[in-house]
Write a protein that holds these residues in place. Structure first.
Motif, PDB file in Angstrom:
ATOM      1  N   LEU A  16       0.604  -1.214  -0.177  1.00  0.00           N
ATOM      2  CA  LEU A  16      -0.159   0.211  -0.034  1.00  0.00           C
ATOM      3  C   LEU A  16       1.147   1.251  -0.148  1.00  0.00           C
ATOM      4  O   LEU A  16       0.387   2.219  -0.525  1.00  0.00           O
ATOM      5  CB  LEU A  16      -0.743  -0.105   1.371  1.00  0.00           C
ATOM      6  N   ALA A  17       1.841   1.730   0.135  1.00  0.00           N
ATOM      7  CA  ALA A  17       2.682   1.962   1.101  1.00  0.00           C
ATOM      8  C   ALA A  17       3.559   2.456  -0.165  1.00  0.00           C
ATOM      9  O   ALA A  17       3.981   4.047  -1.332  1.00  0.00           O
ATOM     10  CB  ALA A  17       4.313   1.696   2.234  1.00  0.00           C
ATOM     11  N   LYS A  18       3.594   1.913  -1.300  1.00  0.00           N
ATOM     12  CA  LYS A  18       4.119   2.171  -2.921  1.00  0.00           C
ATOM     13  C   LYS A  18       3.221   2.310  -3.752  1.00  0.00           C
ATOM     14  O   LYS A  18       2.631   2.363  -5.339  1.00  0.00           O
ATOM     15  CB  LYS A  18       4.600   0.845  -3.453  1.00  0.00           C
ATOM     16  N   ALA A  19       1.903   2.072  -3.571  1.00  0.00           N
ATOM     17  CA  ALA A  19       0.801   2.230  -4.386  1.00  0.00           C
ATOM     18  C   ALA A  19       0.147   3.092  -5.270  1.00  0.00           C
ATOM     19  O   ALA A  19      -0.251   3.389  -6.365  1.00  0.00           O
ATOM     20  CB  ALA A  19      -0.666   1.334  -3.794  1.00  0.00           C
ATOM     21  N   GLY A  20       0.425   4.426  -5.004  1.00  0.00           N
ATOM     22  CA  GLY A  20       0.468   5.629  -5.383  1.00  0.00           C
ATOM     23  C   GLY A  20       1.758   6.433  -6.120  1.00  0.00           C
ATOM     24  O   GLY A  20       1.352   6.946  -6.966  1.00  0.00           O
ATOM     25  N   ASP A  21       2.141   5.209  -6.216  1.00  0.00           N
ATOM     26  CA  ASP A  21       3.844   6.269  -6.992  1.00  0.00           C
ATOM     27  C   ASP A  21       3.679   5.880  -8.623  1.00  0.00           C
ATOM     28  O   ASP A  21       2.574   5.218  -8.855  1.00  0.00           O
ATOM     29  CB  ASP A  21       5.235   4.230  -7.143  1.00  0.00           C
ATOM     30  N   GLY A  22       3.826   6.841  -8.774  1.00  0.00           N
ATOM     31  CA  GLY A  22       3.557   7.768  -9.878  1.00  0.00           C
ATOM     32  C   GLY A  22       1.869   7.969 -10.911  1.00  0.00           C
ATOM     33  O   GLY A  22       1.748   8.677 -11.869  1.00  0.00           O
ATOM     34  N   ALA A  23       1.174   8.036  -9.389  1.00  0.00           N
ATOM     35  CA  ALA A  23       0.116   8.364 -10.189  1.00  0.00           C
ATOM     36  C   ALA A  23      -0.405   9.705  -9.056  1.00  0.00           C
ATOM     37  O   ALA A  23       0.100  10.399  -8.248  1.00  0.00           O
ATOM     38  CB  ALA A  23      -1.028   8.029  -9.299  1.00  0.00           C
ATOM     39  N   GLU A  24      -1.273  10.410 -10.363  1.00  0.00           N
ATOM     40  CA  GLU A  24      -1.611  11.532  -8.791  1.00  0.00           C
ATOM     41  C   GLU A  24      -2.197  11.472  -7.740  1.00  0.00           C
ATOM     42  O   GLU A  24      -2.317  12.822  -6.761  1.00  0.00           O
ATOM     43  CB  GLU A  24      -2.367  13.000 -10.175  1.00  0.00           C
ATOM     44  N   ALA A  25      -3.305  10.823  -7.503  1.00  0.00           N
ATOM     45  CA  ALA A  25      -3.874  10.323  -6.581  1.00  0.00           C
ATOM     46  C   ALA A  25      -4.111   9.015  -6.381  1.00  0.00           C
ATOM     47  O   ALA A  25      -4.138   8.051  -7.486  1.00  0.00           O
ATOM     48  CB  ALA A  25      -5.659  10.521  -6.948  1.00  0.00           C
ATOM     49  N   LEU A  26      -5.303   8.361  -4.951  1.00  0.00           N
ATOM     50  CA  LEU A  26      -5.138   7.339  -5.010  1.00  0.00           C
ATOM     51  C   LEU A  26      -6.305   7.137  -4.575  1.00  0.00           C
ATOM     52  O   LEU A  26      -6.769   7.539  -4.013  1.00  0.00           O
ATOM     53  CB  LEU A  26      -3.745   6.251  -4.032  1.00  0.00           C
ATOM     54  N   VAL A  27      -6.992   5.783  -5.241  1.00  0.00           N
ATOM     55  CA  VAL A  27      -8.164   5.737  -4.448  1.00  0.00           C
ATOM     56  C   VAL A  27      -8.758   4.558  -4.074  1.00  0.00           C
ATOM     57  O   VAL A  27      -7.900   3.077  -4.747  1.00  0.00           O
ATOM     58  CB  VAL A  27      -9.376   5.410  -6.003  1.00  0.00           C
ATOM     59  N   CYS A  28      -9.269   3.895  -2.707  1.00  0.00           N
ATOM     60  CA  CYS A  28      -9.231   2.568  -1.971  1.00  0.00           C
ATOM     61  C   CYS A  28     -10.525   2.391  -1.966  1.00  0.00           C
ATOM     62  O   CYS A  28     -11.029   3.156  -1.134  1.00  0.00           O
ATOM     63  CB  CYS A  28      -8.158   2.582  -0.468  1.00  0.00           C
ATOM     64  N   LEU A  29     -11.115   1.699  -1.833  1.00  0.00           N
ATOM     65  CA  LEU A  29     -12.579   0.916  -2.447  1.00  0.00           C
ATOM     66  C   LEU A  29     -12.430   0.146  -0.746  1.00  0.00           C
ATOM     67  O   LEU A  29     -13.481  -1.116  -1.240  1.00  0.00           O
ATOM     68  CB  LEU A  29     -12.685   0.342  -3.776  1.00  0.00           C
ATOM     69  N   GLY A  30     -11.436  -0.042   0.027  1.00  0.00           N
ATOM     70  CA  GLY A  30     -12.658  -0.145   1.791  1.00  0.00           C
ATOM     71  C   GLY A  30     -11.421  -2.097   1.465  1.00  0.00           C
ATOM     72  O   GLY A  30     -10.866  -2.497   0.708  1.00  0.00           O
ATOM     73  N   ASP A  31     -12.465  -2.604   2.743  1.00  0.00           N
ATOM     74  CA  ASP A  31     -11.580  -3.812   3.101  1.00  0.00           C
ATOM     75  C   ASP A  31     -10.643  -3.779   3.918  1.00  0.00           C
ATOM     76  O   ASP A  31      -9.231  -4.562   2.748  1.00  0.00           O
ATOM     77  CB  ASP A  31     -11.715  -4.569   2.234  1.00  0.00           C
ATOM     78  N   LEU A  32      -9.798  -2.477   4.547  1.00  0.00           N
ATOM     79  CA  LEU A  32      -8.451  -2.226   5.275  1.00  0.00           C
ATOM     80  C   LEU A  32      -7.965  -4.045   6.148  1.00  0.00           C
ATOM     81  O   LEU A  32      -6.831  -4.295   6.268  1.00  0.00           O
ATOM     82  CB  LEU A  32      -8.448  -1.539   5.232  1.00  0.00           C
TER      83      LEU A  32
END
Length: 253
Positions: A16-32
C-alpha cells in the motif's frame, strides 16, 4: 491524469505504501482489515487469537456454507473473552499501519469488514473518506458508496438494501462510480475459489443502467469469474484483490 485504484487491502501495508507511485491520486475501495486470510490461515486477527487449527476449521465451515456451525464454533472460542475490546485493539493496530501507508491524496471508502467509527482517528491530512458522497478528481466526478449488504457472514459494516440504495441515489450522475461491492451481475459476483456468489447490489446495477457512468469500479470478490464487463456505455471493473497482488488498477484519462 493518472489515478491508481485498490480494494481489499486486508493488511497489506507494505505494498500500500507504494500503491500511489506515479499517480496523481490513490482511490481505495475498502476492506483494510485482515480478520482471516482464506489463502493463508495463519494470518489475521482470528488466528492470532485462536490459532491456525481453529482458523482452518472455520474456513472449512464457511466455505461449505455451514454458517450456523461456524457461528457456534466462533461463540465457543470467544467465550470468556471481551470480544469488542480484543477486536478493537487488533483493528487499531492494523489501522495505524495502513493509514500511515496511504499517500496523499487518497480518496477512500469503507469495505464490509471495516469499522467506520474508527476511521476519523486515523485518516490524517491528505486522506478523504467518502460514503454516499462525490469528489472532483482531475475534472471527473467520482461517487463513493461504502460497505456491503446483509449476509449470513455478518461482517462489521453490512447495511440494509434501502439504506445502501439511498447512498447511491444521493450521488446523482458521476463519471466514475466507486463501491466496495459489485453490481448484482452473476458473472461479477461469483468467486471461483470460494465457490460461492458474493452479494452484489441491485441498486448499483440500476444506477449503472440509468446514469451510464464511464466506469464502475469495485472489489469485494477476490477471484471473480469475470473481472470486467460492459453494461451499456459503462465499463464495470473489479480492480483486484490487492492483498494478494500488491498491484493497483490504473485509470488514465
Amino acid at each position: 491524469m493518472r489515478v491508481h485504484v485498490v480494494s481489499d487491502v486486508h493488511g497489506n501495508s507494505r505494498d500500500l505504501a507504494k500503491a500511489g507511485d506515479g499517480a496523481e491520486a490513490l482511490v481505495c475501495l475498502g476492506d483494510l482489515i485482515l480478520f482471516l486470510d482464506y489463502a493463508d490461515h495463519s494470518r489475521g486477527i482470528f488466528p492470532d487469537l485462536f490459532g491456525e487449527a481453529n482458523a482452518d476449521r472455520i474456513v472449512e465451515l464457511r466455505t461449505a456454507r455451514r454458517f450456523d456451525e461456524a457461528r457456534e464454533l466462533s461463540a465457543k472460542l470467544w467465550a470468556g473473552i471481551d470480544r469488542r475490546s480484543a477486536t478493537e485493539a487488533a483493528v487499531r493496530k492494523q489501522y495505524a499501519e495502513l493509514f500511515a501507508a496511504f499517500p496523499a491524496p487518497t480518496y477512500a471508502t469503507y469495505g464490509n469488514v471495516d469499522m467506520p467509527p474508527l476511521w476519523p482517528e486515523y485518516a490524517g491530512p491528505g486522506i478523504t473518506v467518502l460514503d454516499g458522497e462525490t469528489v472532483d478528481i482531475g475534472g471527473w466526478r467520482f461517487g463513493f458508496v461504502g460497505g456491503g449488504l446483509r449476509t449470513p457472514m455478518r461482517t462489521p459494516y453490512e447495511i440494509d438494501d434501502e439504506t445502501y440504495a439511498a447512498k447511491i441515489a444521493a450521488l446523482g450522475e458521476v463519471d466514475v462510480l466507486c463501491s466496495h461491492i459489485p453490481p448484482e451481475v452473476p458473472e461479477l459476483c461469483y468467486d471461483t475459489v470460494a465457490r460461492r456468489f458474493e452479494r452484489g447490489s441491485p441498486a448499483l446495477l440500476e444506477a449503472v443502467r440509468a446514469t451510464q457512468p464511464r466506469f464502475h469500479l469495485f472489489g469485494h470478490v477476490h477471484q471473480p469469474l469475470h473481472s470486467r464487463m460492459r453494461i451499456g456505455a459503462t465499463e464495470c471493473v473489479n480492480v483486484g484483490h490487492f492483498a494478494a497482488t500488491g498491484t493497483p488498477w490504473v485509470l488514465e484519462w
